[in-house]
Design an enzyme around this catalytic site. Structure first.
Site, mmCIF file in Angstrom:
data_model
loop_
_atom_site.group_PDB
_atom_site.id
_atom_site.type_symbol
_atom_site.label_atom_id
_atom_site.label_comp_id
_atom_site.label_asym_id
_atom_site.label_seq_id
_atom_site.Cartn_x
_atom_site.Cartn_y
_atom_site.Cartn_z
ATOM 1 N N GLN B 109 0.821 -1.202 0.000
ATOM 2 C CA GLN B 109 0.000 0.000 0.000
ATOM 3 C C GLN B 109 0.858 1.256 0.000
ATOM 4 O O GLN B 109 1.607 1.489 0.947
ATOM 5 C CB GLN B 109 -0.874 -0.056 1.259
ATOM 6 C CG GLN B 109 -1.718 1.168 1.491
ATOM 7 C CD GLN B 109 -2.265 1.179 2.902
ATOM 8 O OE1 GLN B 109 -3.048 0.324 3.269
ATOM 9 N NE2 GLN B 109 -1.844 2.137 3.695
ATOM 10 N N SER B 112 1.064 6.428 2.861
ATOM 11 C CA SER B 112 1.753 7.413 3.712
ATOM 12 C C SER B 112 2.980 7.994 3.036
ATOM 13 O O SER B 112 3.644 7.331 2.244
ATOM 14 C CB SER B 112 2.190 6.754 5.022
ATOM 15 O OG SER B 112 1.078 6.410 5.786
ATOM 16 N N SER B 144 4.745 -1.707 4.224
ATOM 17 C CA SER B 144 5.080 -3.070 4.621
ATOM 18 C C SER B 144 4.951 -3.969 3.400
ATOM 19 O O SER B 144 4.079 -3.787 2.562
ATOM 20 C CB SER B 144 4.191 -3.554 5.765
ATOM 21 O OG SER B 144 2.842 -3.450 5.416
ATOM 22 N N GLU B 227 -9.172 -1.670 6.470
ATOM 23 C CA GLU B 227 -7.978 -1.920 7.267
ATOM 24 C C GLU B 227 -8.332 -1.995 8.752
ATOM 25 O O GLU B 227 -7.870 -2.857 9.473
ATOM 26 C CB GLU B 227 -6.956 -0.812 7.037
ATOM 27 C CG GLU B 227 -5.710 -0.937 7.925
ATOM 28 C CD GLU B 227 -4.660 0.128 7.636
ATOM 29 O OE1 GLU B 227 -5.043 1.243 7.265
ATOM 30 O OE2 GLU B 227 -3.473 -0.182 7.776
ATOM 31 N N GLU B 359 -4.981 9.132 18.043
ATOM 32 C CA GLU B 359 -5.575 10.471 18.077
ATOM 33 C C GLU B 359 -6.563 10.644 16.914
ATOM 34 O O GLU B 359 -7.658 11.182 17.084
ATOM 35 C CB GLU B 359 -4.468 11.541 18.017
ATOM 36 C CG GLU B 359 -3.676 11.684 19.309
ATOM 37 C CD GLU B 359 -2.806 10.479 19.644
ATOM 38 O OE1 GLU B 359 -2.382 9.762 18.718
ATOM 39 O OE2 GLU B 359 -2.563 10.236 20.841
#
Lengths: 355, 389
Positions: B109, B112, B144, B227, B359
């Site tokens: 994926q 990020s 990953s 996910e 958060e």
């Protein structure tokens, strides 16, 4: 895995309990009981028993009850907890009734089913399965005693044998205590007569244990109802309360507390459902479920009420506000039928984590 | 459901698990609609309730059939497949779903970036259309499995003149493209479970665009919800870190103290109520009541993993002062529970960061579940190129 959702029957029952409660009580009504313990709660009790059949919910149909099970009783308790309703459902229709069902008494059960009488188990409200005294002549603090017509008293016959005796109102002196939670009044009960035995030996012990187990498993749902109400009302409040030109619910410091509380309430709900669903079984799994729900839901109800108070600010410290009745019930529930620590101690041998 | 039992029997009678090659068996299972039974016919499923999957899995496991390696291809199965099903066209579903299931294609994926983690919609990796091909340039991180992946799902910026959420597009990238460079990213544990991925002039055919141009945020959000469901799953009692610690407690009386017992029991209860809430959430999903509540489960999971793995070190301090192995390793099957207590403690620190920080999860719960007002967002409505970064 047991079904942790609500059936259509349970939802219908919830709706009728809710509409009856909404017609008879509001926050002020509960608050008034603190100023005047003699406030007449009987119209509410009668409505719940005559119109919804709560008094005989767990009593078989042939004895005049509805023959429902613990899951339905749990759903009722969520609604009673939501409103901190001052009714002896948990003490009489759940705990004392479970005890009478175990010893196979028919006459009193029929009376209870019709809502003509209520009963109380004569043990301190802190008692739990396997930890309740026998043979005391003065028992305190007892829940559900103020309005009770019948009392179920565990008696130590002197040679170590326990019997369960039935006492009537005339056999006891009941003195109301000033309690932290006046919506479930507590009393000092002095026993003046022996009463007559309903069961003795193992049968008596098992009946009392079953009653206290039912109390623990189902009070968890009362705590869930209370916690959800605190969460929902606090969410509503923080959405509308403006400070620093913004609703306070848009501040992360507030949002994150409410998100954490939501998670804990979701966990409590699942734990309470599991405890109710497994109550009919009398095995290790059911006892694990009781200890888990008894400890978690107790703590989360208190947490929810405490968070509601803090997030409402000063207004929640006032007598007019709804939070105080919830906090008092939540904290009392946490101490009743075994503290969270006591439940976790009971859990240790069940899950092989002994010291 | 009798049809399912018949299908399972039929599959087993044509493909003997004992003698059939694993990929061939899984391919046949996919073709029979028994891979993801809730997927449509022809797409690995039969269009039946998701709840039936458990039964199929159990029947096949009992017959000794090989199971897909979910650990190795968790991105492919848990995220790419449901996203392709929801947003891919027939051709894309045809090309990719079966090979994901058989693990012939491992997926990773590319979401990020160094400058866009929690603020995922701020990705700066650029894709521009050149004829029928998109040219991609940028840098991704925390990928990953990139070192053994054949394909990747990618979110890239296709328009920086519009606000950040509106200018994104979602693609499938061929990891063998010469413009893809994968570098291991060594972590706190010593392992290199993740990678940095550098994209320089990577060519992506327009037929590998998933959803419309500018719809990338919507597609990515669907992926991320999957996910979180995947992270929150796990039905067995004592399945996570609590199981490791409870097992140690039972085997080793020397770790038992009254204080530790109180702590252990409290965590046992918290883990158990989370498990029950997970079961209840699954029952709600099966009953057709959707919701983003899985974000809340991820919060619980992260907190418990961190606190309990920390407690494990305190239970056996001499052992806790040591570490099993600092050698940089590149495992294909990352595990939170594998290796020693020090590894578990360090690895669990990532649980509240990966897949959305705690958060962000709290914001998701507060805004989407509880309906609290949105946070103050100064970049709202501003073209991406004008947002300070």
């Amino acid at each position: 895995m047991t079904d942790l959702l609500y059936s259509d029957v349970e939802e219908a029952l919830r709706d009728s309990v809710r509409s009856t409660l909404d017609r008879f009580i509001d926050d002020d009504f509960v608050s008034r009981i603190y100023d005047d313990p003699d406030t007449d709660t009987s119209p509410l009790r009668r409505a719940l028993s005559d119109q919804v059949g709560l008094a005989g919910l767990l009593i078989p149909e042939e004895l005049g009850g509805s023959g429902a099970g613990p899951r339905e009783a749990a759903t009722v308790l969520e609604e009673l907890g939501r409103t901190v309703a001052p009714v002896p459902f948990l003490t009489s229709a759940v705990i004392a009734t479970t005890c009478l069902l175990r010893v196979g008494d028919r006459g009193i059960l029929s009376e209870l089913a019709e809502g003509r009488a209520t009963a109380a188990l004569l043990v301190p409200w802190t008692a739990r399965r396997g930890a309740w005294p026998t043979g005391e002549s003065v028992i305190e603090p007892v829940a559900g005693a103020m309005e009770a017509d019948y009392f179920l008293l565990p008696v130590d016959s002197g040679d170590g044998t326990v019997s369960l005796n039935l006492l009537r109102r005339v056999d006891v002196d009941v003195e109301q205590l000033t309690s932290l939670d006046m919506s479930r009044p507590l009393a000092r009960v002095a026993v003046r007569a022996e009463g007559h035995p309903l069961a003795s030996g193992d049968a008596a012990v098992e009946a009392v244990d079953a009653a206290l187990a039912a109390g623990t498993a189902l009070m968890a749902s009362e705590q869930v109802g209370l916690a959800r109400e605190c969460l929902q009302r606090t969410v509503e409040y923080t959405r509308t309360r403006v400070q620093f030109a913004r609703p306070i619910g848009s501040f992360q410091s507030i949002k994150h507390r409410l998100a954490d509380l939501y998670l804990q309430v979701v966990q409590a709900q699942a734990a309470a459902r599991h405890a109710a669903a497994s109550l009919a079984e009398d095995d290790d799994e059911a006892r694990i479920a009781q200890a888990v729900a008894g400890s978690w839901c107790s703590d989360i109800a208190v947490r929810a009420a405490e968070e509601a108070l803090q997030l409402h600010g000063g207004i929640a410290m006032t007598w007019e506000h709804w939070v105080h009745t919830r906090l008092k019930r939540a904290k009392s529930d946490q101490l009743a039928l075994g503290t969270p620590d006591a439940h976790r101690t009971d859990l240790a041998p069940l899950v092989d984590l002994t010291a | 459901m009798p049809e399912l039992d018949d299908k399972v029997r039929d599959l087993l009678s044509h493909y003997d698990p004992a003698t059939t090659d694993k990929a061939e068996f899984l391919g046949a299972r996919f073709d029979a609609g028994l891979a993801w039974v809730h997927f449509p016919r022809g797409r690995g499923g039969l269009g039946v309730s998701r709840g039936e999957q458990e039964r199929v899995d159990a029947l096949l496991a009992a017959a000794g059939a090989p199971a897909p390696d979910v650990g190795r291809n968790s991105i492919g199965m848990g995220m790419a497949a449901p996203t392709l099903l929801a947003f891919g066209d027939a051709d894309q579903q045809e090309r990719y779903l079966r090979r994901i299931y058989t693990c012939e294609d491992i997926w990773c994926q590319l979401f990020s970036e160094p400058g866009a983690g929690s603020d995922l919609a701020a990705v700066a990796t650029r894709a521009r259309l050149d004829g029928d091909t998109w040219i991609v340039d940028g840098q991704k991180v925390w990928t990953s499995g990139a070192h053994h992946a054949q394909r990747a799902i990618l979110v890239a910026r296709t328009d920086s003149s519009v606000p950040k959420h509106a200018g994104l597009t979602y693609f499938v990238v061929d990891m063998s493209d010469p413009g893809v460079e994968v570098r291991p990213l060594r972590q706190i544990t010593g392992e290199a479970e993740f990678n940095e991925v550098f994209l320089s002039g990577v060519r992506v055919p327009n037929s590998d665009r998933i959803g419309d141009v500018g719809q990338g945020w919507k597609v990515a959000t669907a992926t991320l919800n999957n996910e979180r469901v995947a992270i929150g799953a796990g039905a067995a009692r004592e399945a996570g870190q609590i199981g490791v610690v409870a097992d140690r407690w039972r085997r080793d009386p020397s770790v038992r103290t009254p204080g530790a017992q109180a702590e252990l029991l409290a965590w046992w209860v918290e883990t158990e109520v989370t498990r029950l809430a997970g079961v209840r959430l699954r029952q709600q999903l099966e009953a057709g009541v959707p919701g983003p509540e899985s974000s809340a489960m991820k919060l619980a999971f992260a907190r418990q993993a961190q606190e309990i793995s920390g407690l494990a070190l305190e239970l056996a301090p001499e052992e806790g002062l040591l570490y099993d192995d600092w050698t940089m390793t590149r495992t294909e099957r990352p595990s939170f529970l594998g290796r020693g207590p020090g590894f578990r403690y360090l690895r669990a620190k990532g649980n509240s960061i990966e897949g959305g920080t705690s958060e962000i999860m709290r914001n998701v719960v507060a805004e989407r579940v509880l309906g609290l007002p949105a946070d103050h967002r100064p970049d709202k409505g501003i073209p991406f190129k004008e947002v300070p970064r």
